[in-house]
Structures are given as structure tokens and as C-alpha cells.
Design an enzyme around this catalytic site. Structure first.
Site, mmCIF file in Angstrom:
data_model
loop_
_atom_site.group_PDB
_atom_site.id
_atom_site.type_symbol
_atom_site.label_atom_id
_atom_site.label_comp_id
_atom_site.label_asym_id
_atom_site.label_seq_id
_atom_site.Cartn_x
_atom_site.Cartn_y
_atom_site.Cartn_z
ATOM 1 N N ASN A 60 12.319 21.629 -22.642
ATOM 2 C CA ASN A 60 13.502 20.860 -22.221
ATOM 3 C C ASN A 60 14.259 21.569 -21.094
ATOM 4 O OD1 ASN A 60 14.618 23.008 -23.540
ATOM 5 N ND2 ASN A 60 15.825 21.819 -24.996
ATOM 6 N N GLU A 108 20.626 25.640 -23.631
ATOM 7 C CA GLU A 108 20.061 24.308 -23.818
ATOM 8 C C GLU A 108 20.684 23.315 -22.831
ATOM 9 O OE1 GLU A 108 17.555 24.142 -25.649
ATOM 10 O OE2 GLU A 108 17.901 24.553 -27.762
ATOM 11 N N HIS A 129 15.179 24.794 -21.163
ATOM 12 C CA HIS A 129 16.065 25.899 -21.545
ATOM 13 C C HIS A 129 15.528 27.226 -21.026
ATOM 14 C CE1 HIS A 129 14.060 26.416 -25.801
ATOM 15 N NE2 HIS A 129 13.507 27.231 -24.938
ATOM 16 N N ASP A 159 17.491 36.648 -26.509
ATOM 17 C CA ASP A 159 18.090 35.857 -27.577
ATOM 18 C C ASP A 159 17.584 36.274 -28.960
ATOM 19 O OD1 ASP A 159 15.551 34.910 -27.021
ATOM 20 O OD2 ASP A 159 16.242 33.017 -26.196
#
Ligand code: F6R
Length: 237
Positions: free
Chosen positions: A136, A143, A138, A67
Site C-alpha cells: 500500500n 501508512e 507504506h 519499526d
């Protein structure tokens, strides 16, 4: 799934590096998928050491990063391209053209996503995908959401991710709101996946990742469905 326990972040990095080195020795033209973040820093350091000692070489390898932030140039100190240059590319013997990362500073982001998927395809797909784990759940910047994207795409970063990543920026307003990320499909198509997880605060999300229901609300839980997943962690579950 294989599960390896490391004493601390340093030995986690070294174990991961040895694991990658073994794969690279078996397959010198390995195509690697790579993460940034705090977790893999020691791994990159140790891989660089193994190269300097002449034990492994990246001359035939290719790498694709997971990313990049939208809007940051490659020479922005917080860009993932800059991180990779600092921690890995400048330290190993891989030809410059063999490293790819999404460009977050282009005007046509959709075209960049297509270019990236094409480049991964033309390289024959990812042989070994290394992942960190977001608090979280990801993976890359996929996400928690109601759906999962298969291909490389532009994503709005969650409030939790913006908060978590503020530590690298002067303040939370400076954190980019979007990123380009490989999709869950790109990740799951890798032949092998190595998940690195460090720190007690990730105990809960690691448990959900490995043993919770598979759900788009915990994107990392999809890794349970991969046929060749290895986890290296300093969290004893
Ligand atoms: C980074 C990436 C992210 C990180 C994750 C964990 O390229 O894809 O998914 O792996 O946010 O980051 P750290 O290691 O900083 O806790």
C-alpha cells in the site's frame, strides 16, 4: 535517483549487500537504518557472509530499525527484534549496544518514541536508510493517511497491512493492531536511502512511488523528493 535492476530476489539481496558493504568500507562508523520483512533477508545473509569472510566489519557501525509491533516482547518469534537477531545481529560482529530498535512492550510508548528520536539524533542521524516497500506504499509503518508524521510515533496498522502480515502469524486476529515506527521525517533526513522492492505484485505501487504524484495517500511517493535515492528492484518498469 539511481535505479538498478536485479534478475531475482537473490541477486537483489546480493546487490543491496554489496552496495551496503561499499558504504561501510568508505565509512566504518556508518549509522544504518534497517528494515525487516521478506525483501531484505537475502541481503542480511550476504552481509553476514561478507563479515565471516573478513571483507567487512560492523564493529564500529550503529543500526536503528524502522519499526516494531506494539505489545510483542523482544523474544516473541514474530517481533522485529527477534527477526533482527535471527537474520542479522547474531550473525555479524556488531557490539550488542550498537543496535537499537523501538521497544513495543513498554508501558509508556510516548516516552519510548522520544527516546528513539533522541538516540538517532545523538548518533548523528541516519547515514544510510534501507527500506522495503509495503503493497500500500507504506515505508516503515507510515501508512496511507491524510497526513504524515515526522518523528517516531505509534501508528494504527491499516487493514491492508494486517492482511499482508497475517502470513507470519497463526491468524489475522494474532497480528498486533499497532506499531511504533520512525516517522517520514526520520527517514527523509537520512543522507542516503536505498529502497529494495521485489515481486511483480509490487509493480503498481513501485510505479506510483517513483512516478506518481507525491501524496500522503502513497507515503513512499515522498521518496521522490530525496536527494540521494537508490532503488534496487527485480521489477522492470
Ligand atoms: C519492515 C517495514 C515494512 C516492510 C514492508 C515490505 O520493517 O518497515 O515497511 O519493509 O512491509 O515488507 P516485505 O519485504 O515483507 O514485502
Amino acid at each position: 535517483m539511481e535505479y538498478f535492476y536485479a534478475q531475482d530476489n537473490l541477486s537483489l539481496g546480493q546487490m543491496a549487500a554489496r552496495w551496503v558493504a561499499r558504504e561501510l568500507l568508505a565509512c566504518p562508523d556508518l549509522v544504518l537504518g534497517l528494515p525487516t520483512g521478506s525483501t531484505p533477508i537475502e541481503m542480511y545473509q550476504y552481509l553476514a557472509r561478507l563479515v565471516q569472510e573478513g571483507l567487512i566489519s560492523f564493529t564500529q557501525a550503529r543500526t536503528f530499525n524502522l519499526d516494531e509491533y506494539v505489545g510483542l516482547t523482544v523474544d516473541h518469534p514474530q517481533s522485529y527484534a527477534f527477526f533482527m537477531h535471527e537474520h542479522f545481529w547474531s550473525k555479524v560482529d556488531m557490539p550488542k549496544g550498537n543496535a537499537d530498535i523501538p521497544r513495543g512492550d513498554v508501558s509508556n510508548l510516548a516516552a519510548e518514541c522520544h527516546r528513539y528520536d533522541d538516540a538517532i539524533q545523538r548518533a548523528g542521524g541516519i547515514g544510510l536508510q534501507i527500506l522495503g516497500l509495503g503493497l500500500n506504499g507504506h515505508i516503515g509503518f507510515n501508512e496511507p493517511s491524510h497526513n504524515m508524521e515526522i518523528h517516531t510515533h505509534v501508528v494504527d496498522l491499516s487493514v491492508a497491512t494486517i492482511q499482508a502480515n497475517t502470513r507470519f502469524f497463526p491468524n489475522s486476529d494474532a497480528v498486533p493492531r499497532q506499531a511504533i515506527t520512525m516517522g517520514v521525517g526520520n527517514i527523509m533526513q537520512a543522507q542516503k536511502i536505498l529502497l529494495m522492492v521485489s515481486g511483480e505484485r509490487k509493480r503498481d505501487i513501485l510505479t506510483k512511488t517513483l512516478y506518481g504524484p507525491v501524496s500522503t495517500e502513497v507515503p513512499s511517493s515522498v521518496l521522490q523528493l530525496h536527494a540521494d535515492l537508490t532503488v534496487i528492484t527485480d521489477i522492470k518498469l
